[in-house]
Design a protein around this motif. Structure first.
Motif, PDB file in Angstrom:
ATOM      1  N   THR A 189      36.527  55.048   6.707  1.00 49.95           N
ATOM      2  CA  THR A 189      36.679  55.220   8.535  1.00 49.95           C
ATOM      3  C   THR A 189      36.270  54.500   9.394  1.00 49.95           C
ATOM      4  N   ARG A 190      34.595  53.552   9.143  1.00 50.51           N
ATOM      5  CA  ARG A 190      34.006  52.767   9.829  1.00 50.51           C
ATOM      6  C   ARG A 190      35.401  51.999   9.684  1.00 50.51           C
ATOM      7  N   LEU A 191      34.949  50.962   8.483  1.00 52.84           N
ATOM      8  CA  LEU A 191      36.156  49.731   8.717  1.00 52.84           C
ATOM      9  C   LEU A 191      37.689  50.515   9.571  1.00 52.84           C
ATOM     10  N   GLY A 192      37.785  51.403   9.562  1.00 49.62           N
ATOM     11  CA  GLY A 192      39.290  51.522   9.989  1.00 49.62           C
ATOM     12  C   GLY A 192      39.013  51.470  11.683  1.00 49.62           C
ATOM     13  N   ARG A 198      44.771  47.224  14.346  1.00 55.41           N
ATOM     14  CA  ARG A 198      46.035  48.149  14.880  1.00 55.41           C
ATOM     15  C   ARG A 198      46.828  49.015  13.793  1.00 55.41           C
ATOM     16  N   TYR A 199      46.204  49.072  12.343  1.00 49.79           N
ATOM     17  CA  TYR A 199      46.357  49.785  11.892  1.00 49.79           C
ATOM     18  C   TYR A 199      45.050  50.366  10.594  1.00 49.79           C
ATOM     19  N   GLY A 200      44.106  51.233  11.641  1.00 45.87           N
ATOM     20  CA  GLY A 200      43.331  51.875  10.986  1.00 45.87           C
ATOM     21  C   GLY A 200      43.066  52.862  10.635  1.00 45.87           C
ATOM     22  N   GLY A 201      42.609  52.675   9.663  1.00 45.37           N
ATOM     23  CA  GLY A 201      43.010  54.539   9.214  1.00 45.37           C
ATOM     24  C   GLY A 201      42.503  53.859   7.745  1.00 45.37           C
ATOM     25  N   VAL A 202      42.684  55.638   6.729  1.00 43.39           N
ATOM     26  CA  VAL A 202      42.387  56.371   5.277  1.00 43.39           C
ATOM     27  C   VAL A 202      43.636  56.414   4.837  1.00 43.39           C
ATOM     28  N   LEU A 402      30.692  48.559   5.705  1.00 42.20           N
ATOM     29  CA  LEU A 402      31.441  49.410   4.236  1.00 42.20           C
ATOM     30  C   LEU A 402      29.580  49.190   4.104  1.00 42.20           C
ATOM     31  N   ARG A 403      28.737  49.279   5.030  1.00 44.20           N
ATOM     32  CA  ARG A 403      26.746  48.829   4.242  1.00 44.20           C
ATOM     33  C   ARG A 403      26.866  50.897   4.731  1.00 44.20           C
TER      34      ARG A 403
END
Length: 403
Positions: A189-192, A198-202, A402-403
């Motif tokens: 979720t942090r990555l997104g 623009r296409y952030g999500g899980v 991702l850390r």
């Protein structure tokens, strides 16, 4: 059809991983703002090459079976939640996208994921559950698919192929994986949520999850218009980097080559003479990088269905090269590890529009490891050391998240 072997294996090995989590509300990439936080899974289809058949045709039929009829995208329905259905997430791996173009799928997927999936969602007004959190997320040391010397040698091999006239440009992608423990969803979720995603999500499935921070539009269909936004050209997000990107003849030539490829892809599914470039080589920011983006649009042809749309635009030209099929041959020969969830498609399908991102800046988790990919386009003017450094710059924000 949902495959169960990977989920069974994960449950036996690691009871705290993705599929053991209570079902929560997850927002996939490109979900409409009015629907965020309100989605619950209604139905799911997943595909592996061993299943056979055409994943694009299967996806279109599965969506039609659940009230999302996409056989003529020039005549969209309204977003009216028929039978409670809001829309669906669509995912295609790089290998599935290559197969749609009749190209080689490349090396095997390093992650235990399906190669295609559709998840149909309904709305809920219930508050999402908040389960007792599992053990904290942690991942170990990254293992790279190739070292800098091997990566540089692959760049040199592409330059030699260009000198022979085999190709004009090829995108090369490397992979890294790391073991993990705990719950991966907060990290994905942090990555997104990275700036410019623009296409952030899980997107999650039984035994797997994908986190996306992509800024790049593979294809958007809205109000009778087809839109793609290819990205090619990268520099550090500094004043000097901005000026250097704008002044680079190499980056501009590489970029325009892909714009021409995308114009050709859209022309196959557009009204004759309607393809146009609305914006060329606009510099925009993603995290700590400047990137060059163009906007190519066309008027949709009557009778175009979802399956034919996917066959025309997959895989994205900015992550393959030109000519596309020749580039795929070189990718399959040179990349030691498959592209998996990266360099494919992930986004939202509603009754009234389609919005699919190209899965750059993407990570995936299976029962054993977290996986990440990064690469760049190689032309005759590419310098091997600079290409290795560019790939490292692209993957650095992903790994940091991702850390």
């Amino acid at each position: 059809m949902v495959r169960g072997k990977s989920a069974e294996r994960m449950s036996m090995n690691r009871p705290d991983v993705v599929e053991a989590l209570p079902r929560t509300v997850i927002d996939p990439p490109a979900v409409p703002a009015s629907c965020r936080g309100r989605l619950v899974e209604h139905a799911r289809w997943q595909w592996h090459p061993a299943d056979g058949g055409d994943p694009a045709a299967y996806a279109e039929q599965f969506l039609a079976d659940h009230g999302l009829r996409l056989h003529d995208l020039a005549r969209p329905a309204r977003h009216h939640h028929e039978h409670g259905i809001c829309g669906a997430a669509l995912y295609l791996s790089a290998a599935a996208a290559a197969l749609l173009a009749d190209g080689p799928p490349g090396a095997p997927n390093p992650a235990d994921l399906p190669e295609a999936a559709v998840v149909v969602y309904a709305h809920t007004d219930a508050n999402p559950t908040h389960p007792v959190p599992p053990p904290p997320w942690w991942h170990g040391t990254w293992t790279e698919s190739w070292n800098p010397r091997e990566h540089a040698d692959a760049v040199t091999a592409i330059r030699q192929a260009i000198s022979r006239g085999d190709v004009y440009q090829v995108n090369l992608v490397g992979h890294a994986s790391a073991p993990y423990t705990g719950d991966p969803l907060p990290a994905l979720t942090r990555l997104g949520r990275l700036p410019g995603a623009r296409y952030g999500g899980v997107l999650t499935g039984p035994g797997w999850a994908i986190g996306c921070a992509s800024p790049e539009t593979l294809i958007e269909v809205r109000d009778g218009t087809l839109t793609t936004r290819p990205i090619k050209g990268t520099r550090p997000a500094t004043t000097t980097g901005h000026a250097d990107l704008l002044a680079s003849a190499k980056e501009r030539a590489e970029h325009i080559m892909i714009v021409d490829l995308e114009r050709n892809d859209l022309a196959r599914i557009a009204r004759t003479g309607s393809v146009r470039v609305d914006e060329l080589f606009a510099v925009r920011r993603w995290c700590d990088l400047w990137q060059a983006e163009s906007t190519v649009r066309a008027d949709i042809a009557d009778g175009l269905g979802l399956a034919d749309l996917l066959r025309a635009v997959c895989p994205g030209g900015s992550v393959t090269g030109a000519p596309k099929l020749a580039a795929l041959d070189h990718i399959a020969a040179l990349e030691p590890v498959g592209r998996g969830a990266s360099m494919g498609a992930l986004g939202w399908i509603g009754p009234d529009h389609i919005d699919l991102g190209l899965t750059i800046r993407t990570a995936a988790v299976d029962g054993n490891a977290v996986h990440a990919w990064a690469g760049g386009g190689i032309t005759w003017d590419s310098e091997p050391a600079a290409e290795v450094a560019e790939a490292a710059a692209k993957t650095a924000p992903v790994r940091a998240a991702l850390r």
